[in-house]
Design a protein around this motif. Sequence first.
Motif, PDB file in Angstrom:
ATOM      1  N   ALA A  73       0.799  -1.228   0.000  1.00 52.72           N
ATOM      2  CA  ALA A  73       0.000   0.000   0.000  1.00 52.72           C
ATOM      3  C   ALA A  73       0.830   1.275   0.000  1.00 52.72           C
ATOM      4  O   ALA A  73       0.347   2.323  -0.431  1.00 52.72           O
ATOM      5  CB  ALA A  73      -0.923  -0.003   1.223  1.00 52.72           C
ATOM      6  N   VAL A  74       2.067   1.190   0.477  1.00 53.70           N
ATOM      7  CA  VAL A  74       2.863   2.389   0.706  1.00 53.70           C
ATOM      8  C   VAL A  74       4.009   2.459  -0.298  1.00 53.70           C
ATOM      9  O   VAL A  74       4.687   1.464  -0.544  1.00 53.70           O
ATOM     10  CB  VAL A  74       3.418   2.377   2.155  1.00 53.70           C
ATOM     11  CG1 VAL A  74       4.356   3.538   2.391  1.00 53.70           C
ATOM     12  CG2 VAL A  74       2.276   2.420   3.154  1.00 53.70           C
ATOM     13  N   ARG A  75       4.235   3.642  -0.851  1.00 55.72           N
ATOM     14  CA  ARG A  75       5.346   3.824  -1.798  1.00 55.72           C
ATOM     15  C   ARG A  75       6.677   4.042  -1.090  1.00 55.72           C
ATOM     16  O   ARG A  75       7.738   3.803  -1.665  1.00 55.72           O
ATOM     17  CB  ARG A  75       5.054   5.009  -2.722  1.00 55.72           C
ATOM     18  CG  ARG A  75       3.922   4.718  -3.702  1.00 55.72           C
ATOM     19  CD  ARG A  75       3.609   5.931  -4.577  1.00 55.72           C
ATOM     20  NE  ARG A  75       3.023   7.010  -3.786  1.00 55.72           N
ATOM     21  CZ  ARG A  75       3.635   8.145  -3.507  1.00 55.72           C
ATOM     22  NH1 ARG A  75       4.875   8.357  -3.921  1.00 55.72           N
ATOM     23  NH2 ARG A  75       3.041   9.074  -2.786  1.00 55.72           N
ATOM     24  N   GLY A  76       6.626   4.506   0.145  1.00 56.50           N
ATOM     25  CA  GLY A  76       7.851   4.691   0.904  1.00 56.50           C
ATOM     26  C   GLY A  76       8.405   3.377   1.408  1.00 56.50           C
ATOM     27  O   GLY A  76       7.836   2.304   1.188  1.00 56.50           O
ATOM     28  N   THR A  77       9.531   3.474   2.105  1.00 52.76           N
ATOM     29  CA  THR A  77      10.213   2.283   2.608  1.00 52.76           C
ATOM     30  C   THR A  77       9.472   1.694   3.798  1.00 52.76           C
ATOM     31  O   THR A  77       9.035   2.417   4.700  1.00 52.76           O
ATOM     32  CB  THR A  77      11.656   2.637   3.019  1.00 52.76           C
ATOM     33  OG1 THR A  77      12.345   3.178   1.890  1.00 52.76           O
ATOM     34  CG2 THR A  77      12.392   1.408   3.522  1.00 52.76           C
ATOM     35  N   VAL A  78       9.342   0.380   3.803  1.00 57.46           N
ATOM     36  CA  VAL A  78       8.777  -0.366   4.926  1.00 57.46           C
ATOM     37  C   VAL A  78       9.873  -1.309   5.411  1.00 57.46           C
ATOM     38  O   VAL A  78      10.311  -2.187   4.675  1.00 57.46           O
ATOM     39  CB  VAL A  78       7.523  -1.152   4.502  1.00 57.46           C
ATOM     40  CG1 VAL A  78       7.013  -2.003   5.663  1.00 57.46           C
ATOM     41  CG2 VAL A  78       6.442  -0.208   4.003  1.00 57.46           C
TER      42      VAL A  78
ATOM     43  N   VAL B  15      10.684   0.090  23.699  1.00 53.94           N
ATOM     44  CA  VAL B  15       9.511  -0.600  23.165  1.00 53.94           C
ATOM     45  C   VAL B  15       9.823  -0.919  21.699  1.00 53.94           C
ATOM     46  O   VAL B  15       9.914  -0.012  20.875  1.00 53.94           O
ATOM     47  CB  VAL B  15       8.238   0.255  23.274  1.00 53.94           C
ATOM     48  CG1 VAL B  15       7.035  -0.515  22.728  1.00 53.94           C
ATOM     49  CG2 VAL B  15       7.987   0.674  24.719  1.00 53.94           C
ATOM     50  N   VAL B  16      10.025  -2.173  21.403  1.00 59.37           N
ATOM     51  CA  VAL B  16      10.464  -2.566  20.065  1.00 59.37           C
ATOM     52  C   VAL B  16       9.263  -2.595  19.119  1.00 59.37           C
ATOM     53  O   VAL B  16       8.289  -3.303  19.369  1.00 59.37           O
ATOM     54  CB  VAL B  16      11.141  -3.950  20.090  1.00 59.37           C
ATOM     55  CG1 VAL B  16      11.592  -4.341  18.686  1.00 59.37           C
ATOM     56  CG2 VAL B  16      12.326  -3.940  21.052  1.00 59.37           C
ATOM     57  N   PRO B  17       9.295  -1.831  18.026  1.00 60.13           N
ATOM     58  CA  PRO B  17       8.177  -1.849  17.083  1.00 60.13           C
ATOM     59  C   PRO B  17       8.205  -3.099  16.212  1.00 60.13           C
ATOM     60  O   PRO B  17       9.237  -3.771  16.086  1.00 60.13           O
ATOM     61  CB  PRO B  17       8.415  -0.595  16.243  1.00 60.13           C
ATOM     62  CG  PRO B  17       9.906  -0.438  16.241  1.00 60.13           C
ATOM     63  CD  PRO B  17      10.362  -0.914  17.611  1.00 60.13           C
ATOM     64  N   GLN B  18       7.065  -3.396  15.595  1.00 54.32           N
ATOM     65  CA  GLN B  18       7.014  -4.493  14.640  1.00 54.32           C
ATOM     66  C   GLN B  18       7.606  -4.085  13.296  1.00 54.32           C
ATOM     67  O   GLN B  18       8.223  -4.896  12.607  1.00 54.32           O
ATOM     68  CB  GLN B  18       5.558  -4.945  14.444  1.00 54.32           C
ATOM     69  CG  GLN B  18       4.940  -5.567  15.692  1.00 54.32           C
ATOM     70  CD  GLN B  18       3.455  -5.783  15.541  1.00 54.32           C
ATOM     71  OE1 GLN B  18       2.758  -4.983  14.911  1.00 54.32           O
ATOM     72  NE2 GLN B  18       2.941  -6.862  16.123  1.00 54.32           N
ATOM     73  N   VAL B  19       7.437  -2.810  12.946  1.00 53.68           N
ATOM     74  CA  VAL B  19       7.881  -2.350  11.627  1.00 53.68           C
ATOM     75  C   VAL B  19       7.984  -0.825  11.657  1.00 53.68           C
ATOM     76  O   VAL B  19       7.263  -0.151  12.395  1.00 53.68           O
ATOM     77  CB  VAL B  19       6.893  -2.808  10.533  1.00 53.68           C
ATOM     78  CG1 VAL B  19       5.498  -2.249  10.767  1.00 53.68           C
ATOM     79  CG2 VAL B  19       7.388  -2.452   9.133  1.00 53.68           C
ATOM     80  N   VAL B  20       8.917  -0.291  10.874  1.00 57.10           N
ATOM     81  CA  VAL B  20       9.096   1.153  10.742  1.00 57.10           C
ATOM     82  C   VAL B  20       8.783   1.532   9.294  1.00 57.10           C
ATOM     83  O   VAL B  20       9.278   0.901   8.358  1.00 57.10           O
ATOM     84  CB  VAL B  20      10.532   1.591  11.099  1.00 57.10           C
ATOM     85  CG1 VAL B  20      10.688   3.101  10.963  1.00 57.10           C
ATOM     86  CG2 VAL B  20      10.887   1.139  12.511  1.00 57.10           C
ATOM     87  N   VAL B  21       7.946   2.543   9.128  1.00 58.26           N
ATOM     88  CA  VAL B  21       7.515   2.991   7.796  1.00 58.26           C
ATOM     89  C   VAL B  21       7.998   4.420   7.575  1.00 58.26           C
ATOM     90  O   VAL B  21       7.885   5.271   8.468  1.00 58.26           O
ATOM     91  CB  VAL B  21       5.982   2.917   7.657  1.00 58.26           C
ATOM     92  CG1 VAL B  21       5.540   3.412   6.285  1.00 58.26           C
ATOM     93  CG2 VAL B  21       5.491   1.496   7.894  1.00 58.26           C
TER      94      VAL B  21
END
Length: 971
Positions: free
Chosen positions: A21-26, A45-51
């Motif tokens: 869905a996103v054009r930026g980096t995932v 707090v460790v995230p699942q993913v950085v967008v």
Amino acid sequence: MTALADENRVVTDLVAALRSAVRGTVDDSSRRRAEYSTDASNYRVVPQVVVFPRDPEDVEAALAVAREAGAPITARGAGTSVAGNSVGPGVVLDFSRHVNRILELDPEARTARVEPGVIMAAVQKAAAPHGLRFGPDPSTWTRATLGGMIGNNACGPRAVAYGRTADNVLELDLVDGTGRRLTARAGTGALDVVPGLPELVGANLDLLRTELGRFGRQVSGYSLEHLLPEKGSDLAKALVGTEGTVGTLLSATVRLVPISAAPVLVVLGYPDMPSAADAVPALLAHRPMAIEGMDARLVDVVRRVRGAAAVPDLPPGAGWLMVEVGGDTLDEALDRAHALAADAGTTAVGLFPPGPQATAMWRIREDGAGLGGRTPSGAQAWPGFEDSAVPPERLGGYLRELDALMARHGVDGLAYGHFGDGCVHLRIDMPLESSGDPLRAFMTDAAHLVAAHGGSLSGEHGDGRARSELLPVMYSERAIEVFAQFKALLDPRDLLNPGVLVRPAAIDADLRRPAAKPLPATTGFAFPHDAGDLTTAVHRCVGVGKCRADSTAAGGFMCPSYLATKDEKDSTRGRARVLQEMANGSLVSRGWSSPEVHEALDLCLSCKACSSDCPAGVDMATYKAEVLHRTYRRRLRPMNHYALGWLPRWARLITGLPGLSRVVNAVLGVRPVAKAVLAGGGMDTRRSMVRFADEPFRRWVRRSGADQVTVADDAPPPADDQPGLRPRVLLWTDSFSDTLAPSVARAAVTVLRDAGYEVLVPDHQACCGLTWISTGQLEGARHQLEHLLEVLGPFAVNGIPIVGLEPSCTAVLRSDLRDLLPDDPRAVAVAREARTLAELLTAPAPIGPGDRWQVPDLSDVTAVVQPHCHHYSVMTWTPDRRLLTDAGAQFSAMAGCCGLAGNFGMEKGHYDVSVAVAENSLLPALRDAAPGDVYLADGYSCRTQAEQLAGVHGVHLAELLAAKIGARTPA
């Protein structure tokens, strides 16, 4: 096991949906998640993913995917939140990389419309030509984003004059937790965009009028008082300070204010900080622009770390107020300053008109968060209770009781802050190495103290994970319930920054430091200032993010790799976070050999700029060397560690036999051969090979230099006070100055003799082990340094100054030497006596030449100067600036690394970043130089980079001075 598999599948599906869905980096790599697992707070707090969304449309797409998956969402700007407001367990959206435009700037209306990731410094730069600025200015303004400032309701020193961020926000465009896109503003019907909000306000008018908005810095909780009809029903202002818990910002329209024409800084000295606070109410009557408080011990930290010259002469006192007053002219501002000082209740007054001294004082204040990261005893100090505020008239009494509370808990801290608004910043040395219990005990008592003074747990940083649990101490049960109802209207599923403000996480949950395991010193660096522990050292990084700011215009050098890539991975902070995760061991789990660690450190130039520019004293060059040492100790190393790490050894072999260096240079001058050697040595084939000296300096001394220098096998007896004898100085020729650039050493002999010295040269070569250090071969470096102490130690012990020519090698003697050989008293002596050429020539007599020598006239010289990074960071370039100025030279000194940085720019995989770093300052300066301008660079790497990338030949300071001495000496 099934539950873990299900959780992994959910995350995998979430990441896949985001990428679709996103054009930026995932990015869901463990290294990236490590970098974003904390901000400037105590929390991990460790995230699942950085967008990294590319635009507002990308933001909306990412939000839709997260809502569909039921994933928590945390918005992040510069990541400088001190309360844990910008860390979260699900999707972290980094707005700073791309969603950072100034969409519109209207000088007539004095407004700007911006995206949330825009850096405040960029807004100030764009507004300045119109005589405008954004009013609030937190100390992190050089990297803080407007979105983060809106999220926390940031204020800064000049909120006394310009108000909080909320007072300067006109309109917000955002998406709430249900997916609604809202335009928040003030006026009739403004609340109708949120169904149920008018009813919530109407049912709680009494509470909003009595519990909220009681004084200017009551930032804790939701600022719902702005929703009152008499306040204009201003939804935009009410959403400021909601910490990303009810909406995700897409753009904001903010008010701009005129720049003060002639601000004058008044520094007032008092016996202690409470006494300084007592004076604030009388000063507020003079309508100053800022009133800042600062503990004298904080200034002592600056003197200890940066030298006495970094601090202007201040009036006596143990606590100071920094008060800024403005005026249409300087005379008007000075008149106002004198009137204010007359009401200050002290005779200890200093006035600082606009200029370097006032700038230096504001720099100290801006660096307070990092400088306060260690107490005077050297203990690590932590945030948590770093942002309390009380009405200004209560501040003195509050500080006295706060001091007593800290004494009862056995803790200490360096207070500073926005005293004009009653806001106190204070990092406290709570022992968090093993447990959060001390934090909870102190925070609970402190919250009751603040409440007793009618104050707020937060004055501008927000509550986040650090204080939200304690809001019931400050507010009634009904107020807490109204906060929950407000959030439910905008984020009923609690997806936006969960654990903050409403249904808060425990203040002692998810603490970063107690989960980090010790990494005690072994066979590498001793880390004497960090209790012999690398874990303690890397936790110097408190996350203030100064390494993300471009400080070159102000003369800063940190962080060249981040300025080149704009990637958190390549910032000092990002690297420190990955090393902290290595100490934790759960996310980055393979210890010293973890790929995440080596990815993070790969583009570190080991420039040491962070060791001086980072207010917390992070020294990433040392940490990188230690990691490489532990990773490869007694193992096969990358080939470039042997080719470049042993360069002094190869250079001595090649130049040791007369005529051999000419043959080697000729062979390596054949490009196909050079490319093969470069490739085989782990270097980039676009580079050129170094050229070895036909005649190294030490051979020149033996052949024809005996009439100019004295070869000494040991330190001669002191020559002090013996008429007719020249004072002695030891010229130490490092491996570079001996075998690669002997012309520099010969020029130094000319300069030193002209200055009246007897020049001693040790009978034996002494290498400092620099290249062994930079490649992490620390046992090899220690071996080199042990030999160096055998050679140079006797001279140093006898008080003979040692002049180094290569800045990075001289820096080893001043810093790394004592860290690698902490128990050898000769190391202390050598570090004490080691000097740069400029340090010697500008030193007071009898060390310096004093009146017996006149610096050569350089009035016909225009120079472009590249101070070496290690020179700037370890020794400071101030003596060189003074020498060139006294000689009459016209020069411009660059700020920032040249990009070669010793072995870094030669290594395979680093060329492009090396060039990009050079484009930060070096290459533009060389392109702008006029014909005949001199490129002055003491660093061999700096001269090599200019030669290889721009075809510009550089000279060392010794060569520049020697040429002028030769020109004035009769034939």
